[in-house]
Write a protein that holds these residues in place. Structure first.
Motif, PDB file in Angstrom:
ATOM      1  N   PRO A 167       1.060  -1.208  -1.741  1.00 13.97           N
ATOM      2  CA  PRO A 167      -0.329  -1.194  -1.267  1.00 13.97           C
ATOM      3  C   PRO A 167      -1.282  -1.919  -2.210  1.00 13.97           C
ATOM      4  O   PRO A 167      -0.932  -2.261  -3.341  1.00 13.97           O
ATOM      5  CB  PRO A 167      -0.661   0.302  -1.218  1.00 13.97           C
ATOM      6  CG  PRO A 167       0.248   0.916  -2.208  1.00 13.97           C
ATOM      7  CD  PRO A 167       1.512   0.093  -2.204  1.00 13.97           C
ATOM      8  N   GLN A 168      -2.504  -2.113  -1.739  1.00 15.17           N
ATOM      9  CA  GLN A 168      -3.512  -2.834  -2.493  1.00 15.17           C
ATOM     10  C   GLN A 168      -4.217  -1.971  -3.538  1.00 15.17           C
ATOM     11  O   GLN A 168      -5.263  -2.366  -4.040  1.00 15.17           O
ATOM     12  CB  GLN A 168      -4.567  -3.400  -1.544  1.00 15.17           C
ATOM     13  CG  GLN A 168      -4.073  -4.481  -0.650  1.00 15.17           C
ATOM     14  CD  GLN A 168      -5.213  -5.098   0.129  1.00 15.17           C
ATOM     15  OE1 GLN A 168      -6.268  -5.350  -0.409  1.00 15.17           O
ATOM     16  NE2 GLN A 168      -4.986  -5.351   1.401  1.00 15.17           N
TER      17      GLN A 168
ATOM     18  N   ASP B  52      -6.643  -8.641   5.026  1.00 11.85           N
ATOM     19  CA  ASP B  52      -7.385  -7.440   5.420  1.00 11.85           C
ATOM     20  C   ASP B  52      -6.901  -6.227   4.621  1.00 11.85           C
ATOM     21  O   ASP B  52      -6.908  -6.245   3.413  1.00 11.85           O
ATOM     22  CB  ASP B  52      -7.278  -7.201   6.927  1.00 11.85           C
ATOM     23  CG  ASP B  52      -7.854  -8.353   7.733  1.00 11.85           C
ATOM     24  OD1 ASP B  52      -8.843  -8.950   7.264  1.00 11.85           O
ATOM     25  OD2 ASP B  52      -7.319  -8.657   8.802  1.00 11.85           O
ATOM     26  N   GLU B  53      -6.428  -5.205   5.300  1.00 11.03           N
ATOM     27  CA  GLU B  53      -6.018  -3.958   4.640  1.00 11.03           C
ATOM     28  C   GLU B  53      -4.505  -3.834   4.498  1.00 11.03           C
ATOM     29  O   GLU B  53      -3.998  -2.780   4.146  1.00 11.03           O
ATOM     30  CB  GLU B  53      -6.547  -2.753   5.435  1.00 11.03           C
ATOM     31  CG  GLU B  53      -8.060  -2.697   5.512  1.00 11.03           C
ATOM     32  CD  GLU B  53      -8.701  -2.552   4.136  1.00 11.03           C
ATOM     33  OE1 GLU B  53      -8.198  -1.771   3.318  1.00 11.03           O
ATOM     34  OE2 GLU B  53      -9.701  -3.245   3.897  1.00 11.03           O
TER      35      GLU B  53
END
Length: 123
Positions: free
Chosen positions: A100-101, A73-74
């Motif tokens: 983070p992505q 997901d996030e």
């Protein structure tokens, strides 16, 4: 090479025949393609672990296995050192870094390789 772990059984996944084709598996393969030679030499394997509920890239370093877990997901990417034996607190893994992505696959591969190289995990 790809490995799948289900109910404690480890088996090799052959190419495109029995390999999972979900988003996390594709993301792990893409990042693995950008890893530098130093990471490939230590034995970078893509792991689909349904027991621990993650897909990632496992590096067999000189101080034990390190796994780059793909985010679900996030959530962020996680770089986890899997301990061979539980430590004094009973932990079997130590989270070393999160990021983070926001990075593209090439950036994730670079950040991971540099982290492992500068911390002495690679030979």
């Amino acid at each position: 090479m790809e490995i799948q772990i289900t109910e404690g059984i480890v088996r090799r996944v052959h190419g495109g025949q029995d390999a999972p084709m979900n988003g996390l598996a594709i993301q792990a393969r893409t990042i693995a393609n950008f890893l530098p030679l130093s990471c490939v030499r230590v034995g970078a394997n893509i792991v689909h672990n349904s027991d621990a509920n993650y897909t990632g890239i496992r590096f067999d370093t000189k101080v034990g296995p390190v796994v780059l877990e793909m985010p679900s997901d996030e959530g962020p990417y996680r770089l986890v050192h899997e301990l061979i034996e539980p430590d004094e607190q009973g932990r079997t893994e130590v989270e070393m870094r999160r990021f983070p992505q926001i990075y593209k696959p090439r950036g994730v591969a670079h950040i991971t390789a540099e982290f492992l190289r500068t911390r002495g995990f690679l030979r």
